[in-house]
Design a protein around this motif. Structure first.
Motif, PDB file in Angstrom:
ATOM      1  N   LEU A 143       9.037 -15.550   9.699  1.00  0.00           N
ATOM      2  CA  LEU A 143       9.217 -16.013  11.080  1.00  0.00           C
ATOM      3  C   LEU A 143      10.489 -15.422  11.684  1.00  0.00           C
ATOM      4  O   LEU A 143      10.507 -14.981  12.834  1.00  0.00           O
ATOM      5  N   ARG A 144      11.538 -15.390  10.889  1.00  0.00           N
ATOM      6  CA  ARG A 144      12.805 -14.813  11.360  1.00  0.00           C
ATOM      7  C   ARG A 144      12.636 -13.311  11.607  1.00  0.00           C
ATOM      8  O   ARG A 144      13.108 -12.788  12.611  1.00  0.00           O
ATOM      9  N   ALA A 145      11.943 -12.623  10.701  1.00  0.00           N
ATOM     10  CA  ALA A 145      11.707 -11.182  10.861  1.00  0.00           C
ATOM     11  C   ALA A 145      10.872 -10.889  12.107  1.00  0.00           C
ATOM     12  O   ALA A 145      11.014  -9.829  12.710  1.00  0.00           O
ATOM     13  N   ALA A 146      10.042 -11.854  12.500  1.00  0.00           N
ATOM     14  CA  ALA A 146       9.190 -11.675  13.677  1.00  0.00           C
ATOM     15  C   ALA A 146       9.889 -12.080  14.971  1.00  0.00           C
ATOM     16  O   ALA A 146       9.291 -11.996  16.043  1.00  0.00           O
ATOM     17  N   GLY A 147      11.133 -12.555  14.879  1.00  0.00           N
ATOM     18  CA  GLY A 147      11.884 -12.844  16.093  1.00  0.00           C
ATOM     19  C   GLY A 147      12.382 -14.264  16.269  1.00  0.00           C
ATOM     20  O   GLY A 147      13.049 -14.552  17.265  1.00  0.00           O
ATOM     21  N   ALA A 148      12.075 -15.162  15.350  1.00  0.00           N
ATOM     22  CA  ALA A 148      12.595 -16.533  15.476  1.00  0.00           C
ATOM     23  C   ALA A 148      14.105 -16.511  15.249  1.00  0.00           C
ATOM     24  O   ALA A 148      14.574 -15.977  14.248  1.00  0.00           O
ATOM     25  N   ARG A 149      14.858 -17.084  16.184  1.00  0.00           N
ATOM     26  CA  ARG A 149      16.312 -17.142  16.038  1.00  0.00           C
ATOM     27  C   ARG A 149      16.720 -18.238  15.068  1.00  0.00           C
ATOM     28  O   ARG A 149      17.719 -18.107  14.373  1.00  0.00           O
ATOM     29  N   GLN A 150      15.969 -19.342  15.078  1.00  0.00           N
ATOM     30  CA  GLN A 150      16.304 -20.477  14.223  1.00  0.00           C
ATOM     31  C   GLN A 150      15.026 -21.060  13.631  1.00  0.00           C
ATOM     32  O   GLN A 150      14.019 -21.169  14.334  1.00  0.00           O
ATOM     33  N   VAL A 151      15.102 -21.442  12.356  1.00  0.00           N
ATOM     34  CA  VAL A 151      13.950 -22.026  11.673  1.00  0.00           C
ATOM     35  C   VAL A 151      14.413 -23.250  10.887  1.00  0.00           C
ATOM     36  O   VAL A 151      14.597 -23.186   9.670  1.00  0.00           O
ATOM     37  N   PRO A 152      14.647 -24.381  11.571  1.00  0.00           N
ATOM     38  CA  PRO A 152      14.935 -25.614  10.834  1.00  0.00           C
ATOM     39  C   PRO A 152      13.637 -26.217  10.307  1.00  0.00           C
ATOM     40  O   PRO A 152      12.558 -25.932  10.822  1.00  0.00           O
ATOM     41  N   ALA A 153      13.753 -27.025   9.276  1.00  0.00           N
ATOM     42  CA  ALA A 153      12.576 -27.677   8.692  1.00  0.00           C
ATOM     43  C   ALA A 153      12.842 -29.168   8.554  1.00  0.00           C
ATOM     44  O   ALA A 153      13.981 -29.598   8.410  1.00  0.00           O
ATOM     45  N   GLN A 154      11.779 -29.935   8.580  1.00  0.00           N
ATOM     46  CA  GLN A 154      11.847 -31.381   8.422  1.00  0.00           C
ATOM     47  C   GLN A 154      11.083 -31.746   7.157  1.00  0.00           C
ATOM     48  O   GLN A 154      10.077 -31.131   6.845  1.00  0.00           O
ATOM     49  N   GLN A 155      11.594 -32.713   6.430  1.00  0.00           N
ATOM     50  CA  GLN A 155      10.910 -33.168   5.219  1.00  0.00           C
ATOM     51  C   GLN A 155      10.980 -34.679   5.148  1.00  0.00           C
ATOM     52  O   GLN A 155      12.013 -35.266   5.462  1.00  0.00           O
ATOM     53  N   ARG A 156       9.896 -35.306   4.742  1.00  0.00           N
ATOM     54  CA  ARG A 156       9.906 -36.760   4.586  1.00  0.00           C
ATOM     55  C   ARG A 156      10.814 -37.117   3.416  1.00  0.00           C
ATOM     56  O   ARG A 156      10.684 -36.589   2.320  1.00  0.00           O
ATOM     57  N   ILE A 157      11.728 -38.021   3.650  1.00  0.00           N
ATOM     58  CA  ILE A 157      12.732 -38.373   2.650  1.00  0.00           C
ATOM     59  C   ILE A 157      12.102 -38.930   1.388  1.00  0.00           C
ATOM     60  O   ILE A 157      12.568 -38.662   0.282  1.00  0.00           O
ATOM     61  N   GLU A 158      11.015 -39.688   1.523  1.00  0.00           N
ATOM     62  CA  GLU A 158      10.414 -40.264   0.315  1.00  0.00           C
ATOM     63  C   GLU A 158       9.823 -39.193  -0.588  1.00  0.00           C
ATOM     64  O   GLU A 158       9.777 -39.352  -1.799  1.00  0.00           O
ATOM     65  N   GLN A 159       9.402 -38.066  -0.025  1.00  0.00           N
ATOM     66  CA  GLN A 159       8.899 -36.984  -0.865  1.00  0.00           C
ATOM     67  C   GLN A 159      10.031 -36.348  -1.660  1.00  0.00           C
ATOM     68  O   GLN A 159       9.814 -35.820  -2.740  1.00  0.00           O
ATOM     69  N   MET A 160      11.223 -36.395  -1.121  1.00  0.00           N
ATOM     70  CA  MET A 160      12.358 -35.801  -1.817  1.00  0.00           C
ATOM     71  C   MET A 160      12.957 -36.746  -2.845  1.00  0.00           C
ATOM     72  O   MET A 160      13.616 -36.307  -3.769  1.00  0.00           O
ATOM     73  N   THR A 161      12.734 -38.045  -2.684  1.00  0.00           N
ATOM     74  CA  THR A 161      13.420 -38.999  -3.548  1.00  0.00           C
ATOM     75  C   THR A 161      12.505 -39.799  -4.454  1.00  0.00           C
ATOM     76  O   THR A 161      12.972 -40.384  -5.417  1.00  0.00           O
ATOM     77  N   LEU A 162      11.212 -39.854  -4.169  1.00  0.00           N
ATOM     78  CA  LEU A 162      10.324 -40.731  -4.931  1.00  0.00           C
ATOM     79  C   LEU A 162       9.322 -39.980  -5.792  1.00  0.00           C
ATOM     80  O   LEU A 162       8.149 -40.294  -5.792  1.00  0.00           O
ATOM     81  N   GLY A 163       9.746 -38.988  -6.493  1.00  0.00           N
ATOM     82  CA  GLY A 163       8.876 -38.381  -7.479  1.00  0.00           C
ATOM     83  C   GLY A 163       8.494 -36.938  -7.241  1.00  0.00           C
ATOM     84  O   GLY A 163       8.468 -36.158  -8.174  1.00  0.00           O
ATOM     85  N   LEU A 164       8.163 -36.556  -6.006  1.00  0.00           N
ATOM     86  CA  LEU A 164       7.728 -35.191  -5.772  1.00  0.00           C
ATOM     87  C   LEU A 164       8.802 -34.193  -6.195  1.00  0.00           C
ATOM     88  O   LEU A 164       8.520 -33.174  -6.809  1.00  0.00           O
ATOM     89  N   ALA A 165      10.052 -34.518  -5.901  1.00  0.00           N
ATOM     90  CA  ALA A 165      11.143 -33.605  -6.219  1.00  0.00           C
ATOM     91  C   ALA A 165      11.391 -33.491  -7.717  1.00  0.00           C
ATOM     92  O   ALA A 165      12.065 -32.575  -8.170  1.00  0.00           O
ATOM     93  N   ASP A 166      10.837 -34.425  -8.507  1.00  0.00           N
ATOM     94  CA  ASP A 166      11.010 -34.360  -9.952  1.00  0.00           C
ATOM     95  C   ASP A 166      10.065 -33.362 -10.609  1.00  0.00           C
ATOM     96  O   ASP A 166      10.273 -32.973 -11.757  1.00  0.00           O
ATOM     97  N   LEU A 167       9.018 -32.982  -9.909  1.00  0.00           N
ATOM     98  CA  LEU A 167       8.087 -32.003 -10.448  1.00  0.00           C
ATOM     99  C   LEU A 167       8.711 -30.623 -10.322  1.00  0.00           C
ATOM    100  O   LEU A 167       9.216 -30.259  -9.261  1.00  0.00           O
ATOM    101  N   LEU A 168       8.689 -29.855 -11.388  1.00  0.00           N
ATOM    102  CA  LEU A 168       9.381 -28.565 -11.416  1.00  0.00           C
ATOM    103  C   LEU A 168       8.978 -27.642 -10.265  1.00  0.00           C
ATOM    104  O   LEU A 168       9.852 -27.106  -9.582  1.00  0.00           O
ATOM    105  N   PRO A 169       7.674 -27.428  -9.988  1.00  0.00           N
ATOM    106  CA  PRO A 169       7.345 -26.532  -8.866  1.00  0.00           C
ATOM    107  C   PRO A 169       7.888 -27.037  -7.536  1.00  0.00           C
ATOM    108  O   PRO A 169       8.349 -26.250  -6.710  1.00  0.00           O
ATOM    109  N   ALA A 170       7.853 -28.347  -7.316  1.00  0.00           N
ATOM    110  CA  ALA A 170       8.373 -28.901  -6.061  1.00  0.00           C
ATOM    111  C   ALA A 170       9.880 -28.718  -5.986  1.00  0.00           C
ATOM    112  O   ALA A 170      10.417 -28.366  -4.934  1.00  0.00           O
ATOM    113  N   ARG A 171      10.574 -28.967  -7.078  1.00  0.00           N
ATOM    114  CA  ARG A 171      12.031 -28.805  -7.094  1.00  0.00           C
ATOM    115  C   ARG A 171      12.396 -27.368  -6.751  1.00  0.00           C
ATOM    116  O   ARG A 171      13.303 -27.118  -5.966  1.00  0.00           O
TER     117      ARG A 171
END
Length: 186
Positions: A142-170
Motif C-alpha cells: 500500500l505504501r509502495a502504491a502511494g499511501a502516505r500512512q497505514v495505521p492499523a486497528q486490532q481488537r484488544i481481546e485478540q491480542m490479550t486473550l489467547g490469539l497472541a499466544d499462538l506462534l503464527p499470530a505472535r
C-alpha cells in the motif's frame, strides 16, 4: 505482547479520533495526545480496509461502520468483503463502499492488487486497516502504491486473550508492528 515498531494503544478512543489519529503520528512517531480535529488540514482521503463491516453483525463491525459514518463522506472509502444483503445496505450509505468478491479478505496477490486499485482510483492517501492481522501485512504494498500512512486497528481481546499466544499470530503481530505506522488496540 512484545511488538517492535510504532505502537499506539488507546482504549476507549472514539471512532472519529481513531480515523484521524494518523494525522498526528508523524513519520513513524507516537501520538502525544490533544485535540485531533485541528490537525485535519490538508484533508486526507482514507480507505478503510476491513473484513469487519456490516451486513456482518458484531461489535467491531458496528465500530468500523461508526468510524466511517463520522467522517465526511467525500473523505472516506470502505474496502470490504462481500456478504449477503450488502448491496441494499451500501445503497443507504453516503460514502463509497467497494466490495471484494471474496467473503473474507486475506492478503493474497489478487486482494492486494484490488485494494491498491481502489486506493488509487479513489485518490486515497491513507489506509486504515480495520484488523491488523492479517490485512496489515499489505502495508508495504500500500505504501509502495502511494499511501502516505497505514495505521492499523486490532481488537484488544485478540491480542490479550489467547490469539497472541499462538506462534503464527505472535509472529504476524510482530510483522504488522514493523510494517504499519501505528497499531491501535481498541
Amino acid at each position: 505482547i512484545p511488538v517492535a515498531g510504532p505502537v499506539l494503544v488507546w482504549w476507549g478512543a472514539g471512532p472519529a479520533v481513531l480515523a484521524c489519529a494518523a494525522a498526528r503520528l508523524g513519520e513513524r512517531g507516537h501520538y502525544a495526545g490533544g485535540d485531533l480535529s485541528a490537525d485535519l488540514e490538508p484533508r486526507m482521503r482514507t480507505l478503510i480496509l476491513t473484513n469487519d463491516f456490516p451486513t456482518r453483525q458484531g461489535g467491531i463491525e458496528t465500530f468500523i461502520k461508526a468510524l466511517a459514518d463520522r467522517l465526511p463522506p467525500s473523505d472516506v472509502v470502505v474496502y470490504t468483503a462481500s456478504m449477503p444483503g450488502d448491496r441494499e445496505l451500501d445503497a443507504t450509505l453516503s460514502y463509497t463502499v467497494v466490495r471484494d468478491r471474496a467473503g473474507t479478505l486475506l492478503p493474497t496477490r489478487r486482494v492486494r492488487r484490488e485494494v491498491v486499485r481502489a486506493m488509487q482510483e479513489h485518490g486515497c492517501d491513507t489506509v486504515l486497516v480495520g484488523s491488523s492481522v492479517p490485512l496489515g501485512l499489505l502495508a508495504p504494498a500500500l505504501r509502495a502504491a502511494g499511501a502516505r500512512q497505514v495505521p492499523a486497528q486490532q481488537r484488544i481481546e485478540q491480542m490479550t486473550l489467547g490469539l497472541a499466544d499462538l506462534l503464527p499470530a505472535r509472529q504476524s503481530f510482530r510483522i504488522v508492528g514493523h510494517r504499519n505506522d501505528a497499531v491501535v488496540a481498541a
